[in-house]
Design a protein around this motif. Structure first.
Motif, PDB file in Angstrom:
ATOM      1  N   TRP A   1       4.191   6.710  -0.504  1.00 51.53           N
ATOM      2  CA  TRP A   1       4.388   7.253   0.835  1.00 51.53           C
ATOM      3  C   TRP A   1       5.718   6.834   1.459  1.00 51.53           C
ATOM      4  CZ3 TRP A   1      -0.733   7.005   4.162  1.00 51.53           C
ATOM      5  CH2 TRP A   1      -1.548   8.078   3.791  1.00 51.53           C
TER       6      TRP A   1
ATOM      7  N   PRO B   1      -7.793   7.795  -5.458  1.00 53.87           N
ATOM      8  CA  PRO B   1      -8.578   8.398  -4.374  1.00 53.87           C
ATOM      9  C   PRO B   1      -9.751   9.238  -4.875  1.00 53.87           C
ATOM     10  CG  PRO B   1      -6.431   9.461  -4.593  1.00 53.87           C
ATOM     11  CD  PRO B   1      -6.389   8.239  -5.452  1.00 53.87           C
TER      12      PRO B   1
ATOM     13  N   LEU C   1      -4.743   4.462   7.410  1.00 52.72           N
ATOM     14  CA  LEU C   1      -3.488   3.960   6.865  1.00 52.72           C
ATOM     15  C   LEU C   1      -2.298   4.523   7.627  1.00 52.72           C
ATOM     16  CD1 LEU C   1      -2.407   2.120   4.668  1.00 52.72           C
ATOM     17  CD2 LEU C   1      -2.362   4.066   3.110  1.00 52.72           C
TER      18      LEU C   1
ATOM     19  N   LEU D   1      -8.951   0.354   0.921  1.00 53.76           N
ATOM     20  CA  LEU D   1      -7.589   0.883   0.919  1.00 53.76           C
ATOM     21  C   LEU D   1      -6.941   0.748  -0.451  1.00 53.76           C
ATOM     22  CD1 LEU D   1      -6.239  -0.406   4.368  1.00 53.76           C
ATOM     23  CD2 LEU D   1      -6.640   1.971   3.706  1.00 53.76           C
TER      24      LEU D   1
ATOM     25  N   LYS E   1       0.771   4.097  -2.909  1.00 55.33           N
ATOM     26  CA  LYS E   1       0.391   5.448  -2.477  1.00 55.33           C
ATOM     27  C   LYS E   1       1.536   6.443  -2.640  1.00 55.33           C
ATOM     28  CE  LYS E   1      -2.683   8.206  -0.704  1.00 55.33           C
ATOM     29  NZ  LYS E   1      -3.791   8.651  -1.560  1.00 55.33           N
TER      30      LYS E   1
ATOM     31  N   TYR F   1       0.834  -1.208   0.000  1.00 54.93           N
ATOM     32  CA  TYR F   1       0.000   0.000   0.000  1.00 54.93           C
ATOM     33  C   TYR F   1       0.867   1.255   0.000  1.00 54.93           C
ATOM     34  CZ  TYR F   1      -3.776  -3.214   1.221  1.00 54.93           C
ATOM     35  OH  TYR F   1      -4.685  -4.242   1.221  1.00 54.93           O
TER      36      TYR F   1
ATOM     37  N   HIS G   1      -7.361   7.715   4.977  1.00 54.29           N
ATOM     38  CA  HIS G   1      -6.052   8.362   5.067  1.00 54.29           C
ATOM     39  C   HIS G   1      -5.460   8.203   6.466  1.00 54.29           C
ATOM     40  CE1 HIS G   1      -3.018  11.485   4.201  1.00 54.29           C
ATOM     41  NE2 HIS G   1      -3.256  11.907   5.428  1.00 54.29           N
TER      42      HIS G   1
ATOM     43  N   THR H   1     -12.557   8.921   2.159  1.00 56.34           N
ATOM     44  CA  THR H   1     -11.115   8.856   1.944  1.00 56.34           C
ATOM     45  C   THR H   1     -10.336   9.514   3.081  1.00 56.34           C
ATOM     46  OG1 THR H   1     -11.254  10.874   0.592  1.00 56.34           O
ATOM     47  CG2 THR H   1     -11.322   8.761  -0.564  1.00 56.34           C
TER      48      THR H   1
ATOM     49  N   PHE I   1      -8.370   3.411  -2.597  1.00 59.50           N
ATOM     50  CA  PHE I   1      -7.856   4.699  -2.103  1.00 59.50           C
ATOM     51  C   PHE I   1      -6.421   4.940  -2.583  1.00 59.50           C
ATOM     52  CE2 PHE I   1      -5.430   6.700   1.457  1.00 59.50           C
ATOM     53  CZ  PHE I   1      -5.878   8.003   1.251  1.00 59.50           C
ATOM     54  N   CYS I   2      -5.610   3.889  -2.601  1.00 58.80           N
ATOM     55  CA  CYS I   2      -4.222   4.033  -3.032  1.00 58.80           C
ATOM     56  C   CYS I   2      -4.114   4.181  -4.549  1.00 58.80           C
ATOM     57  CB  CYS I   2      -3.397   2.828  -2.565  1.00 58.80           C
ATOM     58  SG  CYS I   2      -3.162   2.741  -0.779  1.00 58.80           S
TER      59      CYS I   2
END
Length: 278
Positions: free
Chosen positions: A39, A162, A179, A155, A37, A33, A176, A172, A158-159
């Motif tokens: 991140w 979004p 996660l 999720l 994303k 994830y 957020h 979302t 969302f990744c």
């Protein structure tokens, strides 16, 4: 056979192998994830920002995990607040916040009198993990797995997209922070195995490796988990036979697996792309 069996004759090695495999497997799942994303920096920020929470929890006689989780979530909230209230871009805010929190933690470590070596927080101490820490790590890992399984579809969307997730009624904003909370928990679980400094490797490298090997998310998760468990087991063995840092060996093995995928992945490997007939 002696290379394989001799380390298993020691109780501390069995604990290290099992806990490392569990934590790295959980972080491997989460790293998928994180990769989708984008991140990586957020994982770095949270993993470093928990240091002052751990030191304060020790000073107050509270569980390390509680202080780490509070400061992990607090760092995320601080990043969001500064980003909303200023014109500074998110990557810059992340760098400012996590270095500030980490510096505070280093100062607290230097000023806190302790009968234990708080530098283990930085570099991990999986070979000396206690029964209480094992129980704590298992509970945290179970919570992370449960949350990721319960909200898997939401999720994932969302990744990936979004905007589409928001248009079909998915909250979302809640996803957020869910996660980010799971990320904080995973960082806490990784404290005992590789420490704060290298825990970001657990949250990024397995997912990045699997992302090069497949375009399907379900296969990506299994590949990430498999490479994480394999690297943890091989890393612990290598550290035993070379008398080296366990955390460093685990991360080096995982990095080696990434380099192999980077070069030899069937569709996305550098060497394969350069030679379509290979």
């Amino acid at each position: 056979m002696d290379l394989l069996l001799e380390p298993l004759s020691h109780a501390f090695m069995l604990k290290a192998l099992l806990i490392s495999a569990l934590v790295w497997g959980v972080c491997g799942l989460l790293s998928c994830y994180m990769t989708l994303k984008g991140w990586a920096l957020m994982g770095d920020a949270v993993s470093h920002a928990v240091l002052p929470g751990v030191v304060l929890a020790y000073a107050l006689g509270l569980p390390f995990s509680l202080g780490a989780f509070v400061f992990g979530v607090g760092s995320v909230a601080t990043i969001g607040f500064v980003k909303q209230k200023s014109r500074i871009k998110e990557d810059t805010v992340i760098g400012l916040v996590f270095t500030g929190f980490f510096a505070l933690g280093l100062v607290l470590v230097s000023k806190t009198r302790s009968n234990i070596d708080l530098t283990h927080i930085l570099f991990g101490n999986v070979l000396g993990i206690s029964s209480a820490d094992i129980l704590q790590t298992v509970l945290i890992s179970s919570v992370v797995i449960l949350l990721l399984l319960l909200f898997r579809r939401d999720l994932l969307l969302f990744c990936f997209d979004p905007t589409h997730a928001r248009s079909i009624g998915i909250n979302t904003g809640a996803l957020h922070y869910l996660l980010l909370s799971v990320l904080s928990l995973a960082a806490v679980a990784g404290l005992q195995t590789v420490g704060i400094i290298l825990v970001v490797a657990m949250l990024v490298t397995p997912g990045a490796t699997a992302y090069l090997l497949t375009d399907r998310f379900d296969r990506m998760t299994w590949l990430a988990i498999g490479s994480s468990v394999l690297s943890s087991v091989l890393g612990v063995y290598v550290s035993y036979w070379t008398d080296s840092s366990t955390a460093g060996c685990i991360v080096l093995v995982q990095t080696g697996l990434f380099l192999l995928a980077f070069l030899l992945a069937p569709r996305h490997g550098v060497l394969r792309r350069g030679n379509p007939q290979a």
